[in-house]
Enzyme design. Structure first.
Site, short mmCIF file in Angstrom:
data_model
loop_
_atom_site.label_atom_id
_atom_site.label_comp_id
_atom_site.label_asym_id
_atom_site.label_seq_id
_atom_site.Cartn_x
_atom_site.Cartn_y
_atom_site.Cartn_z
N GLY A 1 0.75 -1.24 0.12
CA GLY A 1 0.10 0.05 -0.03
C GLY A 1 0.92 1.19 0.00
N HIS A 2 1.90 1.46 0.81
CA HIS A 2 2.76 2.43 0.86
C HIS A 2 3.46 2.49 -0.49
CE1 HIS A 2 2.75 1.33 5.15
NE2 HIS A 2 3.03 2.53 5.46
N GLN B 1 0.55 11.18 17.81
CA GLN B 1 -0.70 10.50 17.19
C GLN B 1 -1.15 9.19 18.04
OE1 GLN B 1 0.98 10.64 13.18
NE2 GLN B 1 -0.19 8.77 12.86
N LEU C 1 -4.32 -4.01 3.52
CA LEU C 1 -2.87 -3.91 3.93
C LEU C 1 -2.63 -2.85 5.12
CD1 LEU C 1 -0.96 -4.53 0.90
CD2 LEU C 1 -1.38 -6.08 2.40
#
Ligand code: AMP
Length: 295
Positions: free
Chosen positions: A30-31, A55, A178
Site C-alpha cells: 500500500g505504501h 498520534q 494491508l
C-alpha cells in the site's frame, strides 16, 4: 535514493515538482503504491518516515510499532523514491509543541471519537511536513479515510500551496486491507479479520444496486462482523469531505468500520458515490510480502 534527516537537507535534493508520501514506515505494498503514484506525477518523490508519538493514544501501541529502516529504504528506492526523510525526534520536535492544530469539525466522530488525541497528533505532524518539506503534491491512502479528509482540509484552510491526492486501498488477494499492524494478527484471527472487507464489499454491491439507506448499508457490515464473532467499535456511513455521519448515501461518502480482532485494532472502508461506482480498492494477485518473513 538518499536518506535525509533534516528538512533543509531534504529540500536541497529537490528538482521540479515535488511529491510527498508521508508514512510511519514498515512498508507494505500500500505504501509502495503511494510512492509509485507520486513517481508518476512528480519530478522528485520524497517519502517521509516518522513514527509520530503525538498520534499514538496508546503507549503500548507506540512501543511495539514495527520498525525496519534498512528494509524500508530498499523498498522505497525500488519503488521510485528519490529521498527518504527519516528525521530524529529532535528535528520534528526540537521543543515540546506549544501550537495546537486541530480540526474539530472533522475529528468529532469515527476515529476521533475512539482514539482521543490521535487526529490532533496527525494534524500537527502533517502541518509540519507540509511547512518543512513544501511539496507540490501530497499522497495519502483512502485506507485512512478520515485522515484523508483532515489533511485535505488542513491544506485548504491554512493555504498550503499543495494538492492532496487520495489513493485507493491495497488489499490482499482475500480482501484484507494491508496495514503495518497486520503482522500482529494471529493466524487464527485472520478469518475473522476478513469479515471487515467482506461486509464492506457486500455494502458496496448493495449501494451500486441502488441501496441508499445508511442504516441498511451499515447493517450489512455489522452483520458480517457478528457472524465472525466480532463487535464493531463503529460502522458509519460518512460524508467523504467532513468525515461526519450521514443518514443516506446522497453524496460522495465512505462506509467505515473499526474493530478489534484479537490483539489488533483494524480499520477499513469503501468509498461510495451515488452517481457512480464504489472504490473497493485494489487487490494484490499474490500474498503480501509482509507475511513472507514468517512474522
Ligand atoms: P502509515 O504508515 O500507516 O501512517 O500510512 C502511510 C500512508 O499509507 C497513509 O496515507 C495511509 O493511508 C496509507 N496506507 C496505509 N495502508 C494502506 C493500504 N492498504 N493501501 C493504500 N494506502 C495505505
Amino acid at each position: 535514493m538518499r536518506v535525509t534527516g533534516t528538512f533543509a537537507a531534504t529540500r536541497a535534493g529537490y528538482r521540479g515538482r515535488v511529491g510527498l508520501v508521508p508514512t510511519m514506515g514498515f512498508f507494505h505494498e500500500g505504501h509502495l503504491a503511494l510512492i509509485e503514484a507520486a513517481r508518476e506525477r512528480a519530478d522528485t518523490v520524497v517519502v517521509s518516515l516518522f513514527v509520530n508519538p503525538l498520534q499514538f493514544n496508546d503507549p503500548a501501541d507506540l512501543a511495539r510499532y514495527p520498525r525496519d529502516l534498512e528494509r524500508d529504504a530498499a523498498l522505497a528506492g525500488a519503488s521510485g523514491a528519490d529521498l527518504l526523510f527519516s528525521p530524529p525526534p529532535e528535528e520534528m520536535y526540537p521543543a515540546p509543541v506549544a501550537v495546537r492544530v486541530s480540526l474539530p469539525a472533522l475529528s468529532a466522530e469515527l476515529e476521533g471519537a475512539h482514539r482521543p488525541g490521535h487526529l490532533d497528533g496527525v494534524a500537527v505532524v502533517v502541518a509540519k511536513l507540509y511547512a518543512g518539506l513544501r511539496p507540490d503534491l501530497a499522497f495519502f491512502g483512502r485506507k485512512d479515510a478520515q485522515q484523508l479528509a483532515l489533511v485535505t482540509r488542513l491544506a485548504a484552510d491554512l493555504s498550503f500551496p499543495l494538492q492532496v491526492i487520495g489513493c485507493p486501498t491495497l488489499r490482499e488477494a482475500d480482501g484484507l486491507a494491508l496495514s503495518s499492524r497486520n503482522v500482529f494478527l494471529a493466524s487464527g484471527d485472520r478469518a475473522a479479520a476478513l469479515s471487515l472487507s467482506r461486509g464492506l464489499l457486500a455494502a458496496a454491491d448493495a449501494a451500486e444496486a441502488g441501496e441508499r439507506s445508511g442504516a441498511v448499508l451499515e447493517g450489512l457490515v455489522a452483520a458480517e462482523l457478528a457472524t465472525a464473532g466480532l463487535a464493531a467499535e463503529y460502522v458509519a456511513l460518512a460524508d467523504a469531505a467532513t468525515a461526519t455521519r450521514i443518514p443516506a448515501l446522497d453524496r460522495v461518502a465512505f462506509l467505515a468500520v473499526a474493530a478489534r480482532v484479537g490483539a489488533v485494532r483494524l480499520i477499513d472502508n469503501v468509498f461510495l458515490d451515488p452517481a457512480g461506482a464504489a472504490d473497493r480498492g485494489d487487490r494484490l494477485d499474490r500474498p503480501s510480502f509482509l507475511y513472507a518473513k514468517g512474522s
